[in-house]
Design an enzyme around this catalytic site. Structure first.
Site, PDB file in Angstrom:
ATOM      1  N   ASP A  36       3.761 -27.294  43.161  1.00  0.00           N
ATOM      2  CA  ASP A  36       4.867 -26.430  42.757  1.00  0.00           C
ATOM      3  C   ASP A  36       4.633 -25.105  43.465  1.00  0.00           C
ATOM      4  O   ASP A  36       3.829 -24.286  43.016  1.00  0.00           O
ATOM      5  CB  ASP A  36       4.874 -26.245  41.242  1.00  0.00           C
ATOM      6  CG  ASP A  36       5.969 -25.283  40.788  1.00  0.00           C
ATOM      7  OD1 ASP A  36       7.068 -25.335  41.349  1.00  0.00           O
ATOM      8  OD2 ASP A  36       5.707 -24.464  39.883  1.00  0.00           O
ATOM      9  N   GLU A  66       7.639 -29.528  45.860  1.00  0.00           N
ATOM     10  CA  GLU A  66       8.985 -29.255  45.361  1.00  0.00           C
ATOM     11  C   GLU A  66       9.769 -28.455  46.384  1.00  0.00           C
ATOM     12  O   GLU A  66       9.288 -27.469  46.929  1.00  0.00           O
ATOM     13  CB  GLU A  66       8.930 -28.487  44.037  1.00  0.00           C
ATOM     14  CG  GLU A  66      10.301 -28.293  43.406  1.00  0.00           C
ATOM     15  CD  GLU A  66      10.219 -27.684  42.020  1.00  0.00           C
ATOM     16  OE1 GLU A  66      10.096 -28.442  41.036  1.00  0.00           O
ATOM     17  OE2 GLU A  66      10.276 -26.446  41.924  1.00  0.00           O
ATOM     18  N   ASP A  99       3.723 -24.031  35.763  1.00  0.00           N
ATOM     19  CA  ASP A  99       3.467 -24.370  37.163  1.00  0.00           C
ATOM     20  C   ASP A  99       2.630 -25.648  37.260  1.00  0.00           C
ATOM     21  O   ASP A  99       2.810 -26.449  38.181  1.00  0.00           O
ATOM     22  CB  ASP A  99       2.739 -23.220  37.866  1.00  0.00           C
ATOM     23  CG  ASP A  99       3.389 -21.880  37.579  1.00  0.00           C
ATOM     24  OD1 ASP A  99       4.310 -21.510  38.325  1.00  0.00           O
ATOM     25  OD2 ASP A  99       2.996 -21.223  36.593  1.00  0.00           O
TER      26      ASP A  99
END
Length: 208
Positions: A9, A70, A143
């Site tokens: 992330d 991501e 996160d």
């Protein structure tokens, strides 16, 4: 035959990293999770280097089969979008330098893979991540949850164990094709030999 996936992330202030082992049965196991933080008071070059080194250490220690990251399409906050792109770039470069393929997944794809709802709230994602990986508690902070979710998404839908391939239809920010897309595009069925082997393993597991 498991697949080791490092989910990321990306972020410059906080960058989530998660390493999971996914099985053809769709079971998963957490091998490592951490959130690397940098301070806005530090020099920008130093902050970017810290994220790069954190990624390099994990890639060398866990040697994942693939890095799943991501992909954020846009952000109303331009500085945040730039910082995310900077963090993404050094993580991707670290993987590429080691010959580790990279796959991008959008937030909605990740949520849909994990919860069957592309607009699921973060709490629902966290609860499903906990259940899928058998964690003793909800993953924290967010996160870490998101890094886990990206890895699970890739293992279930776009990795060796894919039932279908989301990545092939998802370009990078500049429209380039990733190494994974290129390899998958050369297979007559749209799947690599590894993907076909994984699907066969899934079918055997389902018959038991």
């Amino acid at each position: 035959m498991g697949q080791r996936i490092m989910g990321v992330d990306p972020g410059l202030t906080r960058c989530g990293f998660a390493v999971v082992e996914m099985q053809p049965t769709r079971a998963g196991k957490s091998l490592h999770v951490e959130v690397k933080g940098t301070s806005s008071t530090e020099d920008l070059a130093v902050r970017i280097l810290e994220i790069q080194r954190a990624a390099e250490l994990l890639l060398d220690e866990y040697a994942p089969d693939v890095l799943a990251i991501e992909r954020v399409f846009s952000s109303a906050n331009a500085p945040t979008a730039i910082a995310t792109a900077q963090a993404s770039g050094v993580v991707i470069a670290a993987a590429a330098a080691r010959g580790i393929p990279v796959a991008w997944h959008t937030p909605s794809e990740v949520k849909a893979a994990v919860t069957d709802d592309g607009r699921a709230e973060k709490g629902a994602v966290a609860r499903m991540v906990q259940r899928i990986l058998g964690l003793p508690g909800l993953p924290k902070p967010v996160d870490a949850t998101d890094a886990y979710a990206v890895a699970i998404c890739h293992g279930w839908r776009s990795g060796v164990g894919a039932k279908y391939n989301m990545t092939a239809a998802t370009p990078t920010h500049q429209g380039s094709r990733t190494a994974l897309q290129q390899a998958q595009g050369t297979a007559p069925s749209g799947l690599t030999a590894a993907q076909r082997a994984w699907q066969e393993a899934e079918r055997r597991a389902a018959r038991r």
